[in-house]
Write a protein that holds these residues in place. Structure first.
Motif, PDB file in Angstrom:
ATOM      1  N   ALA A  47       0.711  -1.228  -0.078  1.00  6.62           N
ATOM      2  CA  ALA A  47      -0.075  -0.128  -0.070  1.00  6.62           C
ATOM      3  C   ALA A  47       0.722   1.257   0.021  1.00  6.62           C
ATOM      4  CB  ALA A  47      -1.055  -0.006   1.403  1.00  6.62           C
ATOM      5  N   HIS A  48       0.618   2.219  -0.915  1.00  2.71           N
ATOM      6  CA  HIS A  48       1.365   3.184  -1.007  1.00  2.71           C
ATOM      7  C   HIS A  48       0.473   4.430  -0.510  1.00  2.71           C
ATOM      8  CE1 HIS A  48       3.789   1.426  -3.948  1.00  2.71           C
ATOM      9  NE2 HIS A  48       3.659   1.883  -5.077  1.00  2.71           N
ATOM     10  N   SER A  49       1.177   5.624  -0.132  1.00  4.67           N
ATOM     11  CA  SER A  49       0.231   6.574   0.533  1.00  4.67           C
ATOM     12  C   SER A  49       0.996   7.846  -0.515  1.00  4.67           C
ATOM     13  CB  SER A  49       0.901   6.862   1.998  1.00  4.67           C
ATOM     14  OG  SER A  49       0.218   5.796   2.626  1.00  4.67           O
ATOM     15  N   MET A  52      -3.760   5.172   6.390  1.00  2.00           N
ATOM     16  CA  MET A  52      -2.507   4.540   6.311  1.00  2.00           C
ATOM     17  C   MET A  52      -2.607   3.341   5.582  1.00  2.00           C
ATOM     18  SD  MET A  52      -1.674   4.708  10.623  1.00  2.00           S
ATOM     19  CE  MET A  52      -3.364   3.948  11.108  1.00  2.00           C
ATOM     20  N   PRO A  53      -1.391   2.790   5.448  1.00  2.00           N
ATOM     21  CA  PRO A  53      -1.303   1.288   4.505  1.00  2.00           C
ATOM     22  C   PRO A  53      -1.869   0.453   5.302  1.00  2.00           C
ATOM     23  CG  PRO A  53       0.862   2.526   4.581  1.00  2.00           C
ATOM     24  CD  PRO A  53       0.027   3.408   5.298  1.00  2.00           C
ATOM     25  N   SER A 112      -4.128   6.748   1.023  1.00  2.00           N
ATOM     26  CA  SER A 112      -3.350   5.578   0.726  1.00  2.00           C
ATOM     27  C   SER A 112      -4.288   4.512   0.141  1.00  2.00           C
ATOM     28  CB  SER A 112      -3.437   4.924   2.314  1.00  2.00           C
ATOM     29  OG  SER A 112      -2.465   5.634   3.087  1.00  2.00           O
ATOM     30  N   ALA A 113      -3.465   3.642  -0.636  1.00  2.00           N
ATOM     31  CA  ALA A 113      -4.487   2.547  -1.353  1.00  2.00           C
ATOM     32  C   ALA A 113      -3.470   1.397  -1.765  1.00  2.00           C
ATOM     33  CB  ALA A 113      -4.687   3.240  -2.869  1.00  2.00           C
ATOM     34  N   ASP A 114      -4.092   0.106  -1.813  1.00  2.00           N
ATOM     35  CA  ASP A 114      -3.068  -0.992  -2.155  1.00  2.00           C
ATOM     36  C   ASP A 114      -2.516  -0.745  -3.565  1.00  2.00           C
ATOM     37  OD1 ASP A 114      -2.469  -3.851  -2.982  1.00  2.00           O
ATOM     38  OD2 ASP A 114      -3.166  -4.264  -1.210  1.00  2.00           O
TER      39      ASP A 114
END
Length: 331
Positions: free
Chosen positions: A234-236, A275-276, A305-307
């Motif tokens: 997961a990026h933010s 958050m991740p 944040s997203a996968d």
């Protein structure tokens, strides 16, 4: 619908299969492709066994394929995508090979689904960090004109595929990195991809140019700093958005809540924010930390944040597949 997956044994390829199953995509024939090294691997999908084929022209041109999902890197896409196009397939490509080609639509279905109608055989899937950013950005754009966007990304090691995860584990054990220039465990690296002559990295240029293309705003001022962080999934992204007029935060929160694909987590008093931890293995883009700047009321701050493997790659591609099926294949 007959579907091919190129890069079927990789992280994104395996997630393609998982999401196709979860979303009950009707598949008549499924063809799995990978490198010579992975050819011959047997993959089970919906109680059937499939043998992975080597990605070669000979293994492509005699097949009946409607849509080919690619996630095997730019070289493979450049080499083989048009072989699939030549047999009548629509290619949905997850690499950077075609993203900035003016003849190739760059699509995030929540943002610009009708762009698929412009395809000439290939549709590009954007960069993972771009995807999760432009969905909430579009909500903002529909409410108030955007003058400028500044990104800072916090990108998980899985964005580099299994090699990135392996480097995280390797350096966590005190071994030397084999992929990144420095140990990623207990560290952050403000470099993703190569540096360009501008001293921005290729990843940063991708976010800048892709945002402009997807939003149909070629003159939009965009900047980015992309950072690799010691998180597996997961990026933010932190976004600072300059608007023409002062935003109404409650109106924005209402619109974000109402937007498919977005989950708002924004309660500072309860220490609730994206958050991740909340985004990993989920489909939604989690948005929060929504606030005005202290010195310029026309500056809006947001964090999401997203996968990166799901929404940032496989899910977005399959959402494109669903749009193509609805708007093109069924007509």
């Amino acid at each position: 619908m007959n579907i091919a997956i190129v890069g079927a044994t990789g992280l994104v390829g395996r997630t393609f299969l998982q999401i196709l199953d979860e979303r009950n995509i009707s598949i008549d024939r499924l063809y799995l492709y990978a490198s010579k090294r992975s050819a011959g691997t047997v993959v089970t999908f919906q109680d059937q066994s499939y043998t992975v084929m080597e990605t070669t022209t000979a293994n492509i041109i005699d097949k009946d394929i409607d849509i080919a999902l690619f996630s095997a890197g730019s070289t493979v896409s450049t080499t083989f995508a048009r072989d699939f196009v030549s047999i009548g397939a629509v290619v949905i490509d997850n690499s950077s090979a075609f993203r900035m080609d003016p003849q190739v639509p760059l699509v995030v279905p929540e943002v610009n689904p009708d762009d698929v109608l412009q395809h000439q055989g290939i549709i590009a899937n954007p960069n993972c960090s771009t995807i999760q950013s432009v969905v909430p950005l579009t909500v903002v754009q529909h409410l108030w004109d955007i003058k400028r966007v500044d990104y800072t990304t916090y990108q998980a090691v899985s964005g580099s595929g299994q090699q990135g995860i392996d480097d995280f584990d390797r350096t966590a054990e005190g071994e030397s990195p084999q992929l990144y220039p420095y140990p990623i465990y207990n560290n952050v690296i403000p470099q993703i991809d190569r540096f360009e002559s501008t001293n921005f990295t290729f990843e940063e240029h991708k976010m800048i140019q892709e945002t402009q293309k997807i939003l149909h705003k070629p003159d939009l001022a965009v900047s980015a700093t992309c950072v690799r962080v010691p998180v597996k999934h997961a990026h933010s992204v932190s976004m600072i958005i300059e608007l023409i007029k002062e935003p109404d935060l409650e109106r924005l929160r209402e619109q974000l809540h109402a937007t498919p694909g977005i989950e708002v987590i924004d309660d500072p008093e309860q220490q609730q924010y994206p958050m991740p931890l909340f985004a990993a293995n989920q489909d939604a883009i989690v948005v929060g930390r929504i606030r005005k700047d202290l010195y310029n009321p026309c500056l809006l701050h947001m964090f999401c944040s997203a996968d990166n493997i799901r929404k940032g790659a496989a899910l977005n591609a399959i959402q494109i597949l669903e749009v193509v099926d609805k708007k093109i294949l069924r007509k």
